[in-house]
Write a protein that holds these residues in place. Sequence first.
Motif, PDB file in Angstrom:
ATOM      1  N   ALA A   1       1.373  -0.923   0.100  1.00 20.96           N
ATOM      2  CA  ALA A   1      -0.018   0.009   0.206  1.00 20.96           C
ATOM      3  C   ALA A   1       0.532   1.221  -0.393  1.00 20.96           C
ATOM      4  CB  ALA A   1      -0.577   0.293   0.903  1.00 20.96           C
ATOM      5  N   ALA A   2       2.973   1.258   0.214  1.00 24.70           N
ATOM      6  CA  ALA A   2       2.489   2.855   0.917  1.00 24.70           C
ATOM      7  C   ALA A   2       4.139   2.428   0.856  1.00 24.70           C
ATOM      8  CB  ALA A   2       2.444   3.194   1.974  1.00 24.70           C
ATOM      9  N   GLY A   3       4.674   1.304   0.711  1.00 21.04           N
ATOM     10  CA  GLY A   3       6.123   1.248   0.125  1.00 21.04           C
ATOM     11  C   GLY A   3       6.771   1.117   1.786  1.00 21.04           C
TER      12      GLY A   3
ATOM     13  N   GLY B   1       6.787   5.824   9.948  1.00 23.78           N
ATOM     14  CA  GLY B   1       6.950   6.403   8.572  1.00 23.78           C
ATOM     15  C   GLY B   1       5.765   6.789   7.667  1.00 23.78           C
ATOM     16  N   TYR B   2       5.151   6.292   8.348  1.00 23.79           N
ATOM     17  CA  TYR B   2       3.025   6.008   7.459  1.00 23.79           C
ATOM     18  C   TYR B   2       2.554   7.423   7.988  1.00 23.79           C
ATOM     19  CZ  TYR B   2       5.393   1.340   6.085  1.00 23.79           C
ATOM     20  OH  TYR B   2       6.245   1.311   5.392  1.00 23.79           O
ATOM     21  N   ASP B   3       1.142   8.116   7.051  1.00 25.66           N
ATOM     22  CA  ASP B   3       0.434   8.787   7.491  1.00 25.66           C
ATOM     23  C   ASP B   3      -0.613   8.240   6.901  1.00 25.66           C
ATOM     24  OD1 ASP B   3       0.121   8.919   5.020  1.00 25.66           O
ATOM     25  OD2 ASP B   3       1.217  10.491   4.319  1.00 25.66           O
TER      26      ASP B   3
ATOM     27  N   LEU C   1      -2.610   8.973   4.845  1.00 24.61           N
ATOM     28  CA  LEU C   1      -3.611   8.484   3.955  1.00 24.61           C
ATOM     29  C   LEU C   1      -2.748   6.893   3.455  1.00 24.61           C
ATOM     30  CD1 LEU C   1      -4.736   9.848   1.012  1.00 24.61           C
ATOM     31  CD2 LEU C   1      -2.059   9.920   0.290  1.00 24.61           C
ATOM     32  N   ALA C   2      -1.929   7.006   4.067  1.00 22.25           N
ATOM     33  CA  ALA C   2      -1.080   5.190   3.825  1.00 22.25           C
ATOM     34  C   ALA C   2      -1.690   4.347   4.991  1.00 22.25           C
ATOM     35  CB  ALA C   2       0.169   5.400   4.515  1.00 22.25           C
TER      36      ALA C   2
ATOM     37  N   MET D   1      -5.304   4.475   5.495  1.00 24.25           N
ATOM     38  CA  MET D   1      -6.473   4.485   4.235  1.00 24.25           C
ATOM     39  C   MET D   1      -5.901   3.120   3.396  1.00 24.25           C
ATOM     40  SD  MET D   1      -8.462   8.329   3.879  1.00 24.25           S
ATOM     41  CE  MET D   1      -7.427   9.216   4.520  1.00 24.25           C
ATOM     42  N   GLU D   2      -4.742   3.142   2.414  1.00 26.65           N
ATOM     43  CA  GLU D   2      -4.914   2.683   1.510  1.00 26.65           C
ATOM     44  C   GLU D   2      -4.899   1.065   1.980  1.00 26.65           C
ATOM     45  OE1 GLU D   2      -5.206   3.351  -1.549  1.00 26.65           O
ATOM     46  OE2 GLU D   2      -3.964   1.959  -2.795  1.00 26.65           O
TER      47      GLU D   2
END
Lengths: 80, 417, 420
Positions: A13-15, A35-37, A39-40, A42-43
């Motif tokens: 989802a977010a690398g 390091g995930y926000d 948005l990450a 949600m994905e």
Amino acid sequence: MNIDDLRRVIVAAAGADETLRLAGDITDTPFEELGYDSLALMECAALVEQEYGVSIPEDELAEARTPGALLALVNGSVAR
Amino acid sequence: MGVTAMGSTVVTGMAVVAPNGVGTERYWKAVLAGESGIGALTRFDATGYPSGLAGQVEDFDPAAHLPSRLLPQTDTSTRLALASADWALLDARVDRSTLRDYDKGTVLANALGGFEFTHREFRKLWAKGPGFVSVYESFAWFYAVNTGQISIRNELRGPGAALVGEQAGGLDALGHARRTVRAGTPLVVAGGVDSALDPWGWAAQLAGGRVSTATDPALAYLPFDKRAAGHVPGEGGAILVLEDQASALARGISRPHGEIAGYAATFDPRPGSGRPPGLRRAAELAITDAGLTPAEVDVVFADGAGVPELDAAEAEAIRGVFGPGGVPVTVPKALTGRLYSGGGPVDVVTALLAIRDGVIPASGASADVPSEYGIDLVRGEPRAAPLGAALVLARGRWGFNAAVVVRAATTDKGDRT
Amino acid sequence: MSRRVVITGIGVRAPGGRGTKEFWDLLTAGRTATRPISSFDASPFRSRVAGEVDFDPALEGITPRELRRMDRATQFAVACAREAVADSGVAFAGVDPHRVGVVLGSAVAAATSLENEYLVMSDSGREWLADPAYLSPHMFDYLSPGVMAAEVAWTVGAEGPVTMVSDGCTSGLDAVGYAVRLIREGTVDTAVAGATDTPITPIVVACFDAIKATSTYNDDPGHASRPFDASRNGFVLAEGAAVFVLEELGAALARGATPYAEVTGFATRCNAYHMTGLKTDGRELAEAIRVALDESEVDPSAVDYVNAHGSGTKQNDRHETAAFKRALGEHARRVPVSSIKSMVGHSLGAIGSIEIAASALAIRHDVVPPTANLHRPDPECDLDYVPLTARELTVDTVLSVGSGFGGFQSAMVLRAPGRR
């Protein structure tokens, strides 16, 4: 779903940042530190829903601060 | 909008990602050697499409150049743009501590958006349902994506903009970046990068009606040649760092790549009006804006549409400004294909390299120029020539015209670098 | 002396009415024009409300031939350009075309047509058909939408610089800001500038569903857009356009024009923070405001009205409130601030221009439009947001701001003509 499943979903989802210790025990490490926000996340939640058929309510997702908490939400929903 | 001193705007950093070379010097070496980046389209199975040749950037591994966190959220075009910006800023010796964050802006052109990415999301929406559309679609698609991502990655908090003008937009971005520098933002990252080599993007490009249906890569895009029958689309572009010369000098950059000396944009008349097209006027305005006369321009990097009627119109414009055969003309994009917003910026970088090395690259395989064009097209081999100033032309579909004049920058001692 | 730029003509197509007058009537009445999505079956979507425009191409004088080639957003832009030209009284036939520029903003440009074409090429989304023969000859123009600006240029015969500005949700402010620069620097004397967007199409609705940015008050569509209210839960997607005739002040006065407003300052900054997220401190928006006021040579305390971005997302309204406090100081607590998105929704790139129209009309009429649906302010949004009812007051100086994906933050200052 176990922590390794979740780890795979997060990376899809977010690398994964170079500095990130995704390989270690991340259960209780806050997403922010990893390091995930939002948005990450949600994905991630969308991928979990697509793959596992588990829908995580928006307000509960917003409260999940760590992979462990997110995992509990997913498995809790499965149990319900 | 406040107009400050009209000092020179110089190029202190530049980077090219092109089908025939990733990185400025590799690209330049390929251009001088006449190496083409045009080949069979391999990104998907293009059987059944009337055209199957493209300029693809093959030698680029996104994972090697960008953080893994950025990969799920970026289209091919944005990855190329982010990497180019990194290299251009490195070339300009700019890092996060350079200047104040508000003193660094981002002005890019974009003609196609994150199209391959969006094609994937359209497919998910319609094949699987709304819940399958990625959270990243909301920004990976739109035309401002490269501006935003480059601004974020490099902490550029000054003015930002994204301009759309098909193939002319890239020069508009450089012109607007210079305007932004003159209005008081000392450093602006500018240029353009595009890509849309997915099946839908490809079909859409073909719908434009100007893409060559030739099957021999060597003969598919022959601007100004009698055999011209369309162009080959490509992917890639260039990012430049534009700076107020005094500000650049103050941080120790005494030998910039050159100066953005002139810029102008015009628009063709309404179809059927009978009025003359605007390319010649754009060229003349840009030359005047640079404080030069046509006689002081040493080379023209032409738009080179590769469509006979458009080539004839451009030849007429060049002839009108410089007289028959009055200036060497070249179209190095014959080796890359047309890169949309990336085309103009790549030509500007190429012009600066030509000035640096005193050599005009050739125009791909174009060889047989109709005599009535009256232009001195540089053909076959590069031509050695001392170059002081170059005119770069670009046209966008429906009548966009843009022109930029670049020249060697003056040093603090008054010499041309 | 530097050249000054005034707005002399306005054209608007916004939800809830046709043309500038009906738009202004809606705003000053505090009526809302948001409603259930009717242009497609929105039942599978999370957010199903929108600000739709009842646009009748025939009524707008758009010929069948134009209709075939123009995307819906282009039709809006052309209709607005025609209205603005008529309103300005400029006889473009007698103006040197070389001295006329066009700057059109749009965030998602031809999204509606793109989606239609996708469905054609993919057998209604089921399977990709690799036969471009099915494709509209206009598909290229939907991919690379420069033709939208070209159509506006042809409307007035412009042959100066013609540009599209696509800065996401600040496009409408930035396009006008760009045009103002063209006139100020002397490149042109007249510009037709504005913005258009028609994003109410499944892919765009799905985009904002995915990031949960849009309102879910599907059962209460007229009250779905609630900027600054504690109960707000996202913006309401909308369509619309606004286009202006901008002129150099001296030339406008010489031909006897009555300008609506002078654009005295414009600035844009990037937050370089996040493609969709906003920091809570409003730092970069505040900087854009500060620079726009500086350029206008206006003290923050002279601002009579702030036309807010006020999208109605949790994050934006707090971010923006912080920015106003940071840029305007104590005056932020005194000056009326309102969001017309409460009434006409958020038409992405277009809304910035629609808000400039509202700002210019506020100056013309000395009336400040309200923020509708604001019954219970968020405690963290503690300014005077002009709830529910329009307010009469002398409006000489307006600040209009916008904020968008990609981190763009823009601010424009408009003043009553002849203030300097």
